[in-house]
Design a protein around this motif. Structure first.
Motif, mmCIF file in Angstrom:
data_model
loop_
_atom_site.group_PDB
_atom_site.id
_atom_site.type_symbol
_atom_site.label_atom_id
_atom_site.label_comp_id
_atom_site.label_asym_id
_atom_site.label_seq_id
_atom_site.Cartn_x
_atom_site.Cartn_y
_atom_site.Cartn_z
ATOM 1 N N UNK A 1 3.981 0.505 2.881
ATOM 2 C CA UNK A 1 4.289 -0.564 2.964
ATOM 3 C C UNK A 1 4.301 -1.586 2.269
ATOM 4 N N UNK B 1 7.996 5.061 6.225
ATOM 5 C CA UNK B 1 7.240 6.323 7.211
ATOM 6 C C UNK B 1 7.890 7.827 7.153
ATOM 7 N N UNK B 2 6.864 9.000 7.777
ATOM 8 C CA UNK B 2 7.616 9.612 7.903
ATOM 9 C C UNK B 2 8.951 10.268 7.780
ATOM 10 N N UNK C 1 1.006 -1.036 -0.425
ATOM 11 C CA UNK C 1 0.170 -0.369 0.371
ATOM 12 C C UNK C 1 1.010 1.508 -0.055
ATOM 13 N N UNK C 2 -0.381 1.922 -0.475
ATOM 14 C CA UNK C 2 1.426 3.585 -0.945
ATOM 15 C C UNK C 2 0.330 4.564 -0.180
ATOM 16 N N UNK C 3 0.625 5.779 0.418
ATOM 17 C CA UNK C 3 0.076 7.283 1.006
ATOM 18 C C UNK C 3 -0.857 7.240 0.024
ATOM 19 N N UNK C 4 -1.867 7.948 0.195
ATOM 20 C CA UNK C 4 -2.660 9.140 -0.822
ATOM 21 C C UNK C 4 -1.824 10.042 -1.598
ATOM 22 N N UNK D 1 10.411 11.851 10.432
ATOM 23 C CA UNK D 1 10.629 11.397 11.882
ATOM 24 C C UNK D 1 11.434 9.751 12.499
ATOM 25 N N UNK E 1 -0.024 13.366 0.096
ATOM 26 C CA UNK E 1 0.659 12.929 1.074
ATOM 27 C C UNK E 1 1.871 14.012 1.336
ATOM 28 N N UNK F 1 3.658 13.719 3.875
ATOM 29 C CA UNK F 1 4.835 13.177 3.884
ATOM 30 C C UNK F 1 4.297 11.763 3.715
ATOM 31 N N UNK F 2 5.006 11.342 2.530
ATOM 32 C CA UNK F 2 4.564 9.655 2.264
ATOM 33 C C UNK F 2 4.424 9.150 2.764
ATOM 34 N N UNK F 3 4.342 7.995 2.677
ATOM 35 C CA UNK F 3 4.228 6.712 3.451
ATOM 36 C C UNK F 3 3.980 5.267 2.207
ATOM 37 N N UNK G 1 8.419 -1.051 6.217
ATOM 38 C CA UNK G 1 7.234 0.502 6.381
ATOM 39 C C UNK G 1 8.389 1.118 5.659
#
Lengths: 338, 346
Positions: free
Chosen positions: B212, B232-233, B200-203, B235, B206, B208-210, B230
């Motif tokens: 998984x 992620x952001x 999956x992928x962030x919309x 940070x 976004x 900050x893209x992500x 994963x």
């Protein structure tokens, strides 16, 4: 506060002893139990168990239901939930049903029909959602702290259940590790997604750790949910019999905002046993069964149906049935709603 | 085994000067190599930053000046660069994944074999001490027959260079990040016969893209593996974990739980998560990796030194690429991909 009359039906599940003790010790509950059998040899069951636990026991289900109970807790073998749940609902009792709800589509449909015709509610015994640690994750997801939720990976590993022989009898348990341990995490996913129906399931597994078992003892499951959420669950009975504790449940949720990991049953005092050098683990933390029973008994008093309800049980069962089909066929399968 | 320092000059060409160069150039210098660097961008800055290395203006110039080529360019260029290096008669170290596609990776392994050159894919996780310890325990039989394996890898989404996140170019999170644990799973539990995966992928849009993905592997011996990745952001700390259970025991590790230093200080700097994990400089896996690969390359049979075999082969690198691409296909089509034995480990 008036006293609630609660029945406990069957001691087949190991949780029956916990429920019996918790209900026995509550001042607002009058408890009667019935463990109709048949009983596997060598297991503490029936009147003998009731005597050991200090609770009242009657010989037949009919006798128990004739007491005019407010509610019944069903802790029978998974495949025998339906018959007891139907009788209890038809006798006018609300029901707390041990997980999983059922082992087949037909049984779940029959139980749904019994709920509808009786006007009573059914709650599924999923205690983990009552943990404060999971509650923090639930609130963080609901509050948008994780951003778009993309991934959840969970592990619910334990020992091969041996204290009751039916757990490893597929005819009574409805399968092996997939039916026993997928549902707890599927329930937590149900909370996090607001009751979304899973879309597809892939499952792999084996019996390498327990070659004599009659069903899979290890299972890994990958699940897709709507809105781009992907989930994986390790449901294996992969803790050795010699492990210092039964196992545990953990999950990590990941989204565009970051990750949150939750370790339910993870807090322990740890040490070593001098003569063997083996680790010692003393688990601590609140009793989740007690929190779950509180919710159930509160709902019995108020008459308003609590969560997790039969539909949660049906959605989580649909994931199990799809996982079993995938494990059997070796293919990814679309989830058919129960 | 001789411990006399090798007097022959060690001439290594580093092709590429991106982020991972920080994990190659200083270690090559520490091995005493004369490093020649060619990159379309960033070579001068890289050499200036480390005070070592000589920049050249073309790949041909580099190939003329070295004996060994270390390829750390973006994944989609590996096939072309490695092919040219092998055809120029060089032994090659190539960052993982060895190629973008299974066919390309297998073709590179074939080419190296045909030309009698050595090609070592840089699967650095095999050199991380916790994974090396796990492999040693499994190889000793401490865990018995493996049954269930779990691996996780989590870090910041690679946003500094666009090719990373471009699935066509890099293979996305499964081939770029999760190929590490796919390789480890295969190293431990043997050839993979079927693969299923979800990703999956962030919309779009976004902040900050992500991304998984979860990959399930069934090994020929019956063991099953779960690989979780994963991105992620910014940070997000880089963390990894594994849990491996066999008939005789289990081993698990969590990088987050085994930190040697735990701080609780006011935030310093930009707090950005890392693209590579924290490592102990005394036991740096990138150094251990390059040292082993270089030592193996310098111990060719017949030259008097004891021939050494590194813990990774081109065939294994190609197999990791094949399994990762099967996972990409499984995730894309929503089906389980069954692999033939044809590409199984030699």
């Amino acid at each position: 506060m008036n006293t609630l009359k609660i029945g406990l039906l069957s001691f087949a599940h190991t949780h029956a002893e916990t429920y019996a003790a918790l209900l026995r010790d509550r001042a607002d509950v009058e408890l009667v139990t019935c463990d109709p059998g048949p009983h596997a040899p060598g297991e503490l069951r029936g009147a003998e168990a009731a005597a050991a636990w200090g609770v009242e026991h009657v010989a037949t289900v009919a006798e128990l239901l004739a007491r005019g109970l407010d509610a019944v807790v069903v802790a029978s073998e998974n495949a025998r939930h339906r018959e007891l749940v139907e009788q209890a609902l038809d006798a006018g009792c609300h029901v707390l049903c041990e997980k999983p709800l059922a082992t087949s589509r037909d049984d779940a449909a029959a139980m749904r029909a019994a709920v509808e015709r009786s006007g009573r509610f059914l709650m599924v015994a999923y205690p983990v959602r009552f943990s404060s640690a999971f509650g923090q994750l639930r609130d963080q997801v609901a509050g948008g702290r994780l951003g778009q939720l993309l991934s959840v990976r969970g592990a619910n590993n334990g020992k091969l259940p041996t204290s009751r022989s039916w757990f490893t009898d597929p005819a009574l348990a409805g399968g092996g590790a997939l039916v026993d341990h997928v549902v707890h995490l599927a329930d937590l996913l149900d909370v996090l997604t607001g009751g979304a129906q899973a879309l597809t399931v892939s499952a792999v597994g084996n019996q390498l750790l327990h070659p004599d078992a009659a069903a899979e003892t290890a299972g890994l499951v990958a699940i897709t949910y709507p809105d781009g959420l992907v989930v994986t669950i390790d449901c294996s009975w992969s803790k050795p019999e010699s492990a210092p504790s039964w196992g545990g449940l953990s999950l990590t949720a990941a989204g565009t905002g970051g990750t949150v990991s939750v370790y339910v049953f993870g807090s322990k005092v740890r040490g070593l046993e001098s003569s063997s050098g083996l680790p010692v683990e003393l688990a601590y933390g609140p009793d989740l069964d007690e929190a779950m029973l509180d919710t159930f008994l509160g709902a019995v008093r108020s008459g308003s149906a609590p969560q997790p309800d039969l539909e949660v049980g049906a959605r989580t069962l649909s994931v199990v049935l799809a996982a079993q089909e995938s494990y059997r066929t070796g293919e990814t399968v679309a989830v058919r709603p129960v | 085994m001789s411990t006399t320092p090798d007097a022959r000059p060690l001439r290594i060409g580093l092709v590429g000067a991106g982020g991972i160069a920080e994990c190659h150039l200083p270690h090559l210098a520490r091995l005493g190599a004369e490093v020649v660097v060619f990159s379309e961008a960033g070579a001068e800055e890289l050499v200036a930053r480390h005070g070592t290395g000589r920049v050249v203006g073309s790949l041909d110039e580099l190939l003329d000046a070295v004996d060994v080529v270390d390829v750390i360019t973006p994944t989609p260029t590996h096939t072309a660069v490695v092919t040219r290096a092998l055809e120029a008669g060089k032994d090659v170290i190539c960052e993982k994944p060895m190629a973008r596609t299974a066919d390309d990776a297998a073709a590179l392994a074939d080419l190296a074999e045909r030309l009698g050159r050595r090609l070592y894919p840089a699967h650095v996780v095999r050199y991380f001490p916790e994974y090396a310890a796990l492999h040693a325990a499994v190889a000793r039989g401490d865990l018995g027959d493996l049954a269930v394996l779990r691996f996780t890898r989590s870090g910041a989404y690679p946003t500094r260079t666009p090719w990373f996140a471009d699935v066509e170019a890099s293979g996305g999170i499964i081939l770029d990040q999760m190929v590490h644990d796919i390789d480890i799973a295969t190293w431990l539990a043997g050839p993979v016969v079927s693969v299923s995966a979800v990703s999956t992928h962030s919309a779009d849009g976004a902040a900050e893209p992500a991304a998984a993905a979860h990959v399930l592997l069934t090994h020929a011996g019956g063991a099953v593996s779960q690989v979780n990745g994963f991105w992620g952001p910014a940070h997000l700390q880089f963390t990894t974990s594994f849990s491996v259970t066999g008939t005789a025991g289990s081993l698990e590790h969590s990088s987050a739980a085994e930190r040697a230093v735990v701080t609780d200080l006011a935030a310093a700097g930009d707090g950005a998560g890392a693209l590579v994990p924290d490592t102990d400089p005394l036991d740096d896996p990138y150094f251990l990796e390059l040292r082993e690969l270089v030592e193996a390359l310098r111990s060719a049979p017949g030259d008097g030194a004891t021939p050494r075999t590194p813990r990774i082969t081109a065939r294994e690198g190609a197999e990791a690429v094949r399994v990762a691409n099967a996972a990409i296909e499984a995730a894309r089509t929503g089906t389980t991909v069954h692999l033939t034995e044809q590409g199984a480990r030699a």
